[in-house]
Design a protein around this motif. Structure first.
Motif, PDB file in Angstrom:
ATOM      1  N   ILE A   1      -5.509   5.689  -3.915  1.00 14.24           N
ATOM      2  CA  ILE A   1      -5.742   4.327  -4.407  1.00 14.24           C
ATOM      3  C   ILE A   1      -6.461   3.517  -3.348  1.00 14.24           C
ATOM      4  CG2 ILE A   1      -4.545   2.179  -4.971  1.00 14.24           C
ATOM      5  CD1 ILE A   1      -2.559   3.989  -6.495  1.00 14.24           C
TER       6      ILE A   1
ATOM      7  N   TYR B   1       0.808  -1.216   0.000  1.00 14.37           N
ATOM      8  CA  TYR B   1       0.000   0.000   0.000  1.00 14.37           C
ATOM      9  C   TYR B   1       0.844   1.269   0.000  1.00 14.37           C
ATOM     10  CZ  TYR B   1      -3.913  -3.079   1.034  1.00 14.37           C
ATOM     11  OH  TYR B   1      -4.854  -4.069   0.972  1.00 14.37           O
TER      12      TYR B   1
ATOM     13  N   PRO C   1       4.067  11.021  -2.673  1.00  6.97           N
ATOM     14  CA  PRO C   1       4.145   9.608  -2.264  1.00  6.97           C
ATOM     15  C   PRO C   1       3.146   9.235  -1.169  1.00  6.97           C
ATOM     16  CG  PRO C   1       6.318  10.606  -2.310  1.00  6.97           C
ATOM     17  CD  PRO C   1       5.346  11.713  -2.480  1.00  6.97           C
TER      18      PRO C   1
ATOM     19  N   ILE D   1      -0.904   9.604  -3.406  1.00  6.68           N
ATOM     20  CA  ILE D   1      -1.263   8.590  -4.403  1.00  6.68           C
ATOM     21  C   ILE D   1      -1.685   7.280  -3.745  1.00  6.68           C
ATOM     22  CG2 ILE D   1      -0.365   7.172  -6.294  1.00  6.68           C
ATOM     23  CD1 ILE D   1       1.039   9.629  -7.313  1.00  6.68           C
ATOM     24  N   PRO D   2      -0.869   6.734  -2.809  1.00  8.13           N
ATOM     25  CA  PRO D   2      -1.348   5.507  -2.152  1.00  8.13           C
ATOM     26  C   PRO D   2      -2.666   5.724  -1.412  1.00  8.13           C
ATOM     27  CG  PRO D   2       0.963   5.852  -1.681  1.00  8.13           C
ATOM     28  CD  PRO D   2       0.488   7.086  -2.367  1.00  8.13           C
TER      29      PRO D   2
ATOM     30  N   ARG E   1     -10.078   1.669  -3.412  1.00  4.55           N
ATOM     31  CA  ARG E   1     -10.212   0.246  -3.101  1.00  4.55           C
ATOM     32  C   ARG E   1     -11.295   0.052  -2.048  1.00  4.55           C
ATOM     33  NH1 ARG E   1      -5.745  -0.649  -0.620  1.00  4.55           N
ATOM     34  NH2 ARG E   1      -6.813  -0.969   1.331  1.00  4.55           N
TER      35      ARG E   1
ATOM     36  N   LEU F   1       3.164   1.821  -2.397  1.00  2.00           N
ATOM     37  CA  LEU F   1       3.657   2.065  -3.756  1.00  2.00           C
ATOM     38  C   LEU F   1       2.993   3.304  -4.339  1.00  2.00           C
ATOM     39  CD1 LEU F   1       3.489  -1.603  -5.036  1.00  2.00           C
ATOM     40  CD2 LEU F   1       5.486  -0.374  -4.259  1.00  2.00           C
ATOM     41  N   PHE F   2       3.740   4.095  -5.085  1.00  2.00           N
ATOM     42  CA  PHE F   2       3.133   5.311  -5.623  1.00  2.00           C
ATOM     43  C   PHE F   2       3.691   5.726  -6.980  1.00  2.00           C
ATOM     44  CE2 PHE F   2       6.472   8.470  -5.306  1.00  2.00           C
ATOM     45  CZ  PHE F   2       7.387   7.809  -4.516  1.00  2.00           C
TER      46      PHE F   2
ATOM     47  N   PHE G   1      13.137   5.165  -4.834  1.00  2.00           N
ATOM     48  CA  PHE G   1      12.702   6.295  -3.992  1.00  2.00           C
ATOM     49  C   PHE G   1      13.584   6.464  -2.755  1.00  2.00           C
ATOM     50  CE2 PHE G   1       9.797   7.907  -0.577  1.00  2.00           C
ATOM     51  CZ  PHE G   1       9.617   9.174  -1.076  1.00  2.00           C
TER      52      PHE G   1
END
Lengths: 290, 274
Positions: free
Chosen positions: B211, A97, B204, B207-208, B215, A99-100, A110
């Motif tokens: 997502i 979770y 960073p 974005i997660p 979900r 990952l971007f 990164f």
């Protein structure tokens, strides 16, 4: 790097220092370099709070004991957290979770770009490639894919590659096998042993899975209500079945079988790993007949 | 991240807590209207409103500090409006003059009243959120919007969106906390650099988070589907809202307050005219 915590106490709510609010209470624990250390305990027992201290994600509170990781003194106000974090890697629960980036390569790089800014592009690529191959993925095939089109297992591997890419000496993993199927679990533990044999010197594993502990750890600690209940080898820890049940925990299958066999008069004294247990059981039974 | 409190509901057993959410919402709006109706130079109006806030706070068994804390968030706004009044109100007699800055007695008075008005309005609103759980507020709003059904406004769906949003705030906060930690462990730095650098450092995390929100939305939709959820038709409520004698009393009190303010306005107006 040697990890030494002394009387570490942590209170979540700053205002009330009430004992009921304490996530950690006088935790003293030494983890030597080279150990494969297991931390077990019920949900809410303080395991995660403890391990998040190790790379400064949670800072040691005032007058709440001391903590040192290698040459880093985490009790001190000025502590080079960046240097510490590059040497103590941390894999969270469900690491996929985090990952971007647009490509797998960028995501894995990164940490490298954050910690080691002076790295040349070739060196960066070499390290990223190494990390991706270490977790058992094909670099050329995967590097330009979006991390979001991978399968669940692949995602987790990529996320772990993103942590080990800086080649940390200490690797802390919080429930890394949660949600993996048996084969995935076994593969994952193999990966950890591979890492342990190369640059990762110390592995600290937080888990609910007693079988994982007995199978892999050299020593382990039980956390209960923010305190350390006991520390020792899996053999020592799992010898007290009743107490573990009382703490809401379990014992590994091997320890359970050993206990049952003992009731039948067959004394198997293994180190609780599956292979050793199988060997010694076979010997005990065959030997008993003879 | 844990310190972020959204919806500052303070659970307690009190007269105010037991009021019907719909009535509380309507009365809060009425109270704000009353505050804004108070004409400048009528101290009595403000005193009455302040007294009302104090009495309600005491009745609700909410610590007064908690009510006051709500002002902190808009302190800048209050000061800003007061300063504007102070600097740009050129009526009345000049008290102080320096280059282009002129401060008049009327400006000073108006600034004082602006502070009083905004503070009272915010106090009233925060009393509502302190004594009513977010779920009850959402329910109340749904019920109050019911007449909009006549113009085919999807009231039930709107309310559902609201309550789902409220329900997921703590979940997403937890998630944010975890992702921030995970990225920090990989060397992300959110604390230093200029505004643009910091905004970029959030990518960073965002974005997660986005997502995972999608979900979760999908999972929730599936779960609702699996239980045959189908909109508002023939749905009954687990918690029925009922008006009681408490609501009648509260309405009377607020009604009295408004009448008082209007009365003060009229007498003030007459005094000027006559």
């Amino acid at each position: 790097m040697r990890i030494e915590a002394k009387d570490l106490t942590f209170t979540y709510s700053k205002k009330s220092k009430a004992i009921s609010n304490r996530a950690l209470e006088n935790v003293s624990l030494c983890i030597e370099e080279g150990e494969f250390f297991g931390i077990i305990g019920q949900t809410g027992s303080g395991k995660t709070t403890f391990v998040q201290h190790l790379n400064g994600l949670i800072r040691v509170q005032k007058d709440s004991g001391s903590l040192s990781v290698g040459e880093f003194d985490l009790t001190a106000k000025k502590c080079d957290l960046k240097a510490l974090r590059s040497r103590v890697g941390m894999v969270f629960q469900y690491p996929e979770y985090q990952l971007f980036a647009e490509t797998v390569k960028d995501d894995v790089a990164f940490g490298l770009r954050n910690f080691k800014k002076e790295l040349s592009l070739e060196e960066e690529e070499r390290r990223v490639k190494l990390a991706i191959e270490t977790v058992g993925l094909n670099y050329e095939e995967i590097k330009d894919k979006s991390p979001f089109e991978l399968s669940g297992g692949q995602k987790r591997r990529v996320a772990i590659a993103g942590v080990i890419v800086t080649e940390p000496e200490v690797l802390v993993l919080d429930e890394p096998v949660a949600g993996l199927d048996p084969v995935g679990k076994r593969d994952f533990m193999k990966l950890l042993h591979r890492l342990h044999a190369s640059f990762v010197k110390t592995i600290i594993l937080v888990t609910h899975d007693m079988n994982v502990v007995s199978e892999n750890c050299t020593r382990c600690a039980i956390f209960s209500h923010g305190k350390i209940h006991s520390v020792g080898s899996p053999k020592e820890i799992f010898s007290n079945y009743e107490q573990l049940i009382e703490l809401g925990l379990d014992i590994p299958v091997t320890a359970y079988l050993e206990r049952e066999l003992k009731k039948l008069g067959i004394d198997v004294d293994s180190d609780l790993t599956e292979s050793d247990f199988a060997d010694k059981t076979a010997k005990a039974i065959v030997g008993g007949k003879q | 991240m844990k310190d972020v409190t959204f919806g500052q509901f303070f659970p307690a057993q009190s007269f105010v807590h037991k009021l019907d959410a719909r009535i509380k919402i309507l009365l809060s709006i009425a109270f704000m209207v009353a505050v804004f109706m108070v004409q400048a130079f009528q101290f009595m109006g403000f005193v009455a409103c302040l007294l009302f806030v104090l009495v309600v706070t005491a009745l609700a068994k909410v610590p007064f500090g908690k009510v006051l804390r709500s002002i902190k968030g808009i302190l800048f706004f209050i000061v800003f409006s007061a300063v504007l009044q102070l600097l740009f109100n050129k009526n009345g007699t000049t008290l102080w003059h320096w280059k282009f800055i002129t401060i008049t007695d009327k400006g000073l008075l108006n600034a004082g009243f602006i502070i009083c008005k905004i503070t009272l309005v915010v106090l009233g609103a925060s009393l509502l959120t302190l004594t009513t759980s977010p779920v009850d507020i959402a329910d109340g709003i749904e019920s109050l919007m019911y007449p909009l059904k006549w113009i085919k406004f999807p009231v039930h769906e709107f309310a559902l969106i609201m309550s789902i949003a409220l329900r997921f705030i703590p979940t997403l906060l937890d998630e944010t906390d975890r992702i921030i930690k995970a990225q920090k462990a990989r060397g992300a730095n959110f604390e230093s650099g200029n505004v643009f650098k910091r905004a970029k450092a959030l990518v960073p995390v965002l974005i997660p988070l986005l997502i995972s929100a999608f979900r979760r939305a999908e999972e929730l939709a599936d779960a609702m589907d699996a239980r045959c959820y189908s909109g508002s038709k023939n749905r009954t409520k687990y918690k029925k809202m009922r008006l009681t004698w408490r609501d009648a009393i509260a309405t009377l009190v607020v009604g009295g307050l408004i009448t008082g303010v209007v009365f003060l306005n009229i007498t003030g107006f007459l005094a000027v005219v006559l």
